[in-house]
Design a protein around this motif. Structure first.
Motif, PDB file in Angstrom:
ATOM      1  N   TYR A 124      -4.953  -1.867  -0.837  1.00 57.16           N
ATOM      2  CA  TYR A 124      -3.712  -2.637  -1.036  1.00 57.16           C
ATOM      3  C   TYR A 124      -3.705  -3.260  -2.428  1.00 57.16           C
ATOM      4  CZ  TYR A 124      -2.138  -2.401   3.835  1.00 57.16           C
ATOM      5  OH  TYR A 124      -1.665  -1.956   5.049  1.00 57.16           O
ATOM      6  N   LYS A 151      -9.297  -1.972   1.030  1.00 52.60           N
ATOM      7  CA  LYS A 151      -8.724  -0.778   1.667  1.00 52.60           C
ATOM      8  C   LYS A 151      -7.673  -0.087   0.801  1.00 52.60           C
ATOM      9  CE  LYS A 151      -9.474  -2.299   6.439  1.00 52.60           C
ATOM     10  NZ  LYS A 151      -8.825  -2.678   7.718  1.00 52.60           N
ATOM     11  N   GLN A 169      -9.110 -12.099   4.617  1.00 50.54           N
ATOM     12  CA  GLN A 169      -8.254 -10.977   5.005  1.00 50.54           C
ATOM     13  C   GLN A 169      -7.625 -10.299   3.794  1.00 50.54           C
ATOM     14  OE1 GLN A 169      -5.831 -10.894   8.523  1.00 50.54           O
ATOM     15  NE2 GLN A 169      -6.456 -12.991   9.074  1.00 50.54           N
ATOM     16  N   PHE A 202       3.632  -7.877   8.353  1.00 46.35           N
ATOM     17  CA  PHE A 202       3.250  -6.539   7.901  1.00 46.35           C
ATOM     18  C   PHE A 202       4.182  -5.496   8.512  1.00 46.35           C
ATOM     19  CE2 PHE A 202       1.102  -7.599  11.808  1.00 46.35           C
ATOM     20  CZ  PHE A 202       1.156  -6.438  12.567  1.00 46.35           C
ATOM     21  N   PHE A 244       0.854  -1.191   0.000  1.00 45.91           N
ATOM     22  CA  PHE A 244       0.000   0.000   0.000  1.00 45.91           C
ATOM     23  C   PHE A 244       0.884   1.235   0.000  1.00 45.91           C
ATOM     24  CE2 PHE A 244      -2.199   3.481   2.110  1.00 45.91           C
ATOM     25  CZ  PHE A 244      -3.408   3.519   1.439  1.00 45.91           C
ATOM     26  N   TRP A 288       2.155  -6.119   3.315  1.00 50.15           N
ATOM     27  CA  TRP A 288       1.334  -7.049   4.107  1.00 50.15           C
ATOM     28  C   TRP A 288       1.367  -8.382   3.386  1.00 50.15           C
ATOM     29  CZ3 TRP A 288      -3.020 -10.109   3.542  1.00 50.15           C
ATOM     30  CH2 TRP A 288      -3.675 -10.507   4.715  1.00 50.15           C
ATOM     31  N   GLN A 315     -10.160  -8.053   2.254  1.00 49.90           N
ATOM     32  CA  GLN A 315     -10.351  -6.847   3.072  1.00 49.90           C
ATOM     33  C   GLN A 315      -9.240  -5.842   2.823  1.00 49.90           C
ATOM     34  OE1 GLN A 315     -10.568  -8.594   7.001  1.00 49.90           O
ATOM     35  NE2 GLN A 315     -12.805  -8.796   6.921  1.00 49.90           N
ATOM     36  N   LYS A 316      -8.013  -6.331   2.686  1.00 46.60           N
ATOM     37  CA  LYS A 316      -6.885  -5.424   2.431  1.00 46.60           C
ATOM     38  C   LYS A 316      -7.007  -4.776   1.051  1.00 46.60           C
ATOM     39  CE  LYS A 316      -4.465  -5.689   6.189  1.00 46.60           C
ATOM     40  NZ  LYS A 316      -4.224  -4.485   7.021  1.00 46.60           N
TER      41      LYS A 316
END
Length: 286
Positions: free
Chosen positions: A65, A63, A56, A29, A7, A16, A59-60
């Motif tokens: 990533y 956001k 997960q 991470f 990110f 991550w 979800q990243k």
């Protein structure tokens, strides 16, 4: 299964990595260029481990990533302009201070959000506060449009129903419209972006809020309140004055120089222009 993501924005450069090895999940991470941190978790079976790891990862990505292919390295981060840094800081702290952003709309309180925001901002230096105030004024001006004014009328002004026609009282005060735009900004960057492009986004199913609480006046003073925590600020406008001095090209949100793109509509015209929006809001407000 192993997946590495990264990110990057104006103020961040992080990695991550998730690995599902049988029933063992390994997450690493941290900041790019550092060893970072590592955590391990055991699952009851390999299927549960893989499912949680994939969840997960999704979800990243949501956001912001980005996935890396096998053997692909994280690209070198490009230098960000001061404006980009200011924009990222503004939205990050607006959203971080909203501790109820994942809760039901009934638990959200505008004043609590602004108090949290002032507390977080008080830990920043003066130049950061000036950046925040500058972006606040820029975004308030971007929302100074006929469409946003019409949204304010639909959400806030009295209306009456004559047969099947909804007729709005389209009186809108200058101060009230500023406070309404502050409330919109408190909803975060994604909401701001969508609502700026099309006010019908208000009823796209992604957002919920209290239609009886659409003023965020305290946002206008939060940077100076934060500065006052650690400094003398006798006239309560040290930060606002600094923005005027350092960035004279930024038009103040209550300046007479502001010009709308057109005259806002009102009365019965809003139902014709925004049928679904008016229907949904009138249903909730009735």
């Amino acid at each position: 299964m192993q997946q590495k993501l990264f990110f990057q924005d104006a103020t961040s450069n992080k990695f991550w990595t998730a690995e599902a090895d049988g029933t063992n999940q390994i997450i690493s991470f941290g900041a790019v260029g550092t060893q970072g941190r590592r955590s391990e978790k055991q699952f009851i079976n390999a299927e549960a481990c893989l499912a949680d790891t994939e969840k997960q990862i999704k979800q990243k990505i949501k956001k912001g990533y980005v996935k890396l292919a096998e053997n692909e390295v994280i690209p070198e981060k490009q230098a960000s302009s001061p404006d980009e840094v200011g924009q990222q800081f503004f939205w990050r702290i607006i959203e971080k201070s909203n501790k109820k952003r994942h809760a039901d709309w009934s638990e959200y309180d505008t004043e609590e959000h602004i108090e949290n925001l002032a507390e977080l901002l008080s830990k920043s230096g003066k130049q950061k506060l000036i950046q925040f105030e500058k972006q606040l004024q820029i975004y308030l001006n971007q929302l100074h449009t006929a469409e946003i004014a019409e949204l304010s009328i639909i959400l806030e002004c009295d209306f009456k129903k004559v047969n099947e026609t909804i007729i709005f009282d389209d009186s809108l005060s200058d101060d009230g419209f500023i406070y309404f735009r502050c409330w919109l900004l408190l909803k975060g960057q994604e909401f701001f972006t969508e609502i700026s492009q099309d006010i019908n986004a208000l009823v796209n199913g992604k957002y919920s809020f209290n239609v009886g609480d659409t003023w965020g006046e305290g946002l206008l003073y939060v940077a100076d309140e934060a500065y006052s925590v650690n400094h003398d600020n006798e006239d309560d406008s040290e930060i606002r004055d600094a923005v005027s001095e350092q960035f004279p090209e930024v038009v103040h949100y209550d300046s007479m120089e502001r010009v709308m793109n057109r005259e806002p509509k009102g009365g019965a015209e809003l139902q014709t222009m925004y049928p679904k929006l008016v229907e949904e809001i009138v249903r909730v407000r009735s």
